[in-house]
Design a protein around this motif. Structure first.
Motif, PDB file in Angstrom:
ATOM      1  N   GLY A   1       0.818  -1.206   0.000  1.00  0.00           N
ATOM      2  CA  GLY A   1       0.000   0.000   0.000  1.00  0.00           C
ATOM      3  C   GLY A   1       0.851   1.255   0.000  1.00  0.00           C
ATOM      4  N   LYS A   2       1.949   1.228   0.753  1.00  0.00           N
ATOM      5  CA  LYS A   2       2.854   2.378   0.795  1.00  0.00           C
ATOM      6  C   LYS A   2       3.507   2.609  -0.565  1.00  0.00           C
ATOM      7  CE  LYS A   2       3.978   1.740   5.692  1.00  0.00           C
ATOM      8  NZ  LYS A   2       5.044   1.404   6.668  1.00  0.00           N
ATOM      9  N   VAL A   3       3.927   1.517  -1.196  1.00  0.00           N
ATOM     10  CA  VAL A   3       4.579   1.632  -2.501  1.00  0.00           C
ATOM     11  C   VAL A   3       3.575   2.077  -3.569  1.00  0.00           C
ATOM     12  CG1 VAL A   3       5.875   0.395  -4.270  1.00  0.00           C
ATOM     13  CG2 VAL A   3       6.283  -0.112  -1.870  1.00  0.00           C
ATOM     14  N   ALA A   4       2.353   1.535  -3.506  1.00  0.00           N
ATOM     15  CA  ALA A   4       1.317   1.920  -4.468  1.00  0.00           C
ATOM     16  C   ALA A   4       0.988   3.404  -4.346  1.00  0.00           C
ATOM     17  CB  ALA A   4       0.065   1.080  -4.246  1.00  0.00           C
ATOM     18  N   ALA A   5       0.957   3.913  -3.116  1.00  0.00           N
ATOM     19  CA  ALA A   5       0.672   5.335  -2.892  1.00  0.00           C
ATOM     20  C   ALA A   5       1.754   6.203  -3.531  1.00  0.00           C
ATOM     21  CB  ALA A   5       0.567   5.614  -1.396  1.00  0.00           C
ATOM     22  N   GLN A   6       3.003   5.769  -3.427  1.00  0.00           N
ATOM     23  CA  GLN A   6       4.104   6.503  -4.054  1.00  0.00           C
ATOM     24  C   GLN A   6       3.929   6.545  -5.571  1.00  0.00           C
ATOM     25  OE1 GLN A   6       7.640   4.454  -2.833  1.00  0.00           O
ATOM     26  NE2 GLN A   6       7.473   5.071  -0.682  1.00  0.00           N
ATOM     27  N   PHE A   7       3.591   5.394  -6.137  1.00  0.00           N
ATOM     28  CA  PHE A   7       3.409   5.294  -7.586  1.00  0.00           C
ATOM     29  C   PHE A   7       2.258   6.171  -8.074  1.00  0.00           C
ATOM     30  CE2 PHE A   7       0.368   2.908 -10.346  1.00  0.00           C
ATOM     31  CZ  PHE A   7       0.882   3.320 -11.562  1.00  0.00           C
ATOM     32  N   LEU A   8       1.121   6.128  -7.393  1.00  0.00           N
ATOM     33  CA  LEU A   8      -0.052   6.894  -7.815  1.00  0.00           C
ATOM     34  C   LEU A   8       0.188   8.398  -7.699  1.00  0.00           C
ATOM     35  CD1 LEU A   8      -2.726   4.589  -6.187  1.00  0.00           C
ATOM     36  CD2 LEU A   8      -2.440   4.985  -8.643  1.00  0.00           C
ATOM     37  N   LYS A   9       0.950   8.792  -6.682  1.00  0.00           N
ATOM     38  CA  LYS A   9       1.285  10.208  -6.523  1.00  0.00           C
ATOM     39  C   LYS A   9       2.264  10.644  -7.607  1.00  0.00           C
ATOM     40  CE  LYS A   9       2.883  13.568  -3.091  1.00  0.00           C
ATOM     41  NZ  LYS A   9       3.335  13.760  -1.683  1.00  0.00           N
TER      42      LYS A   9
END
Length: 218
Positions: free
Chosen positions: A96-104
């Motif tokens: 979830g943390k990595v996905a948030a970085q990618f989406l941002k």
């Protein structure tokens, strides 16, 4: 090494790290988060020169095989409406943390945030997509590859998130440093790396233990 008796201790990476800090007799530490090794190293609690990356993976966009999404790439998300996207909860999962970085990084967060369906962990995200409760999802490649109910659409750019890597090191409490070193070399061997690649992991250089990945779509 027929004379070596291997005992595996399973548990959350943070708990295992704390046990090593307290002097638990551990030879090799293989946490799910590379940062746990970094924390031990900062305290001088691993044998110098033994920290290596033995596996790495990437972040991918997936859809279900029965109800595929109306997109075929990350770029399509800029223009094609999506009703529900499954992502890991940043509060409870590393994915979830990595996905948030990618989406941002991809400037998709403002457009898609209201469509988020949060999963507690990567398996929960996979299940949401597989059951059609979300049109697309963002997970690790290693979780998507063995799941026949989902299909990989695209791979997130390397620069869009922190590296997803898995490390190993010999703990300061090691009682058989020689055998521990041999085990690390086994993890970096061609045979083991080939098996890991079949499971969706990225190739790792045996010399440096640094992931080597071409930026290509699946």
């Amino acid at each position: 090494h027929r004379d070596v008796n291997l005992r595996v201790i399973y548990g959350p990476s943070q708990s295992l790290r704390k046990q090593i800090e307290e002097g638990a007799p551990v030879d090799i530490f293989l946490p799910s988060l590379f940062e746990e090794i970094d924390q031990l190293e900062a305290k001088g609690l691993i044998i110098q020169g033994t920290k290596r990356t033995f596996a790495a993976t990437s972040l991918v966009l997936i859809t279900g095989t029965t109800l595929p999404a109306p997109v075929s790439s990350i770029q399509d998300l800029q223009t094609t409406p999506i009703h529900r996207i499954a992502v890991g909860d940043p509060k409870t999962s590393s994915v979830g943390k990595v996905a948030a970085q990618f989406l941002k990084y991809s400037k998709l967060e403002p457009k898609l945030k209201s469509q988020y369906v949060l999963g507690e962990h990567s398996r929960a995200v996979l299940e949401l997509v597989a059951k059609g409760e979300a049109e697309i999802g963002v997970v690790y490649r290693t979780d998507a590859v063995p799941n026949s109910a989902v299909r990989i659409l695209d791979t997130a750019p390397v620069a869009s998130h922190t590296p997803i890597r898995y490390g190993v090191a010999v703990a300061w409490t090691a009682q058989n440093i020689s055998a521990a070193g041999d085990f690390i070399e086994f993890l970096l061997s061609h045979t083991t790396q080939t098996l890991l690649e079949d499971l969706g992991f990225d190739h790792v250089s045996p010399e440096a233990g640094v992931p080597q990945r071409e930026e290509v779509k699946p």
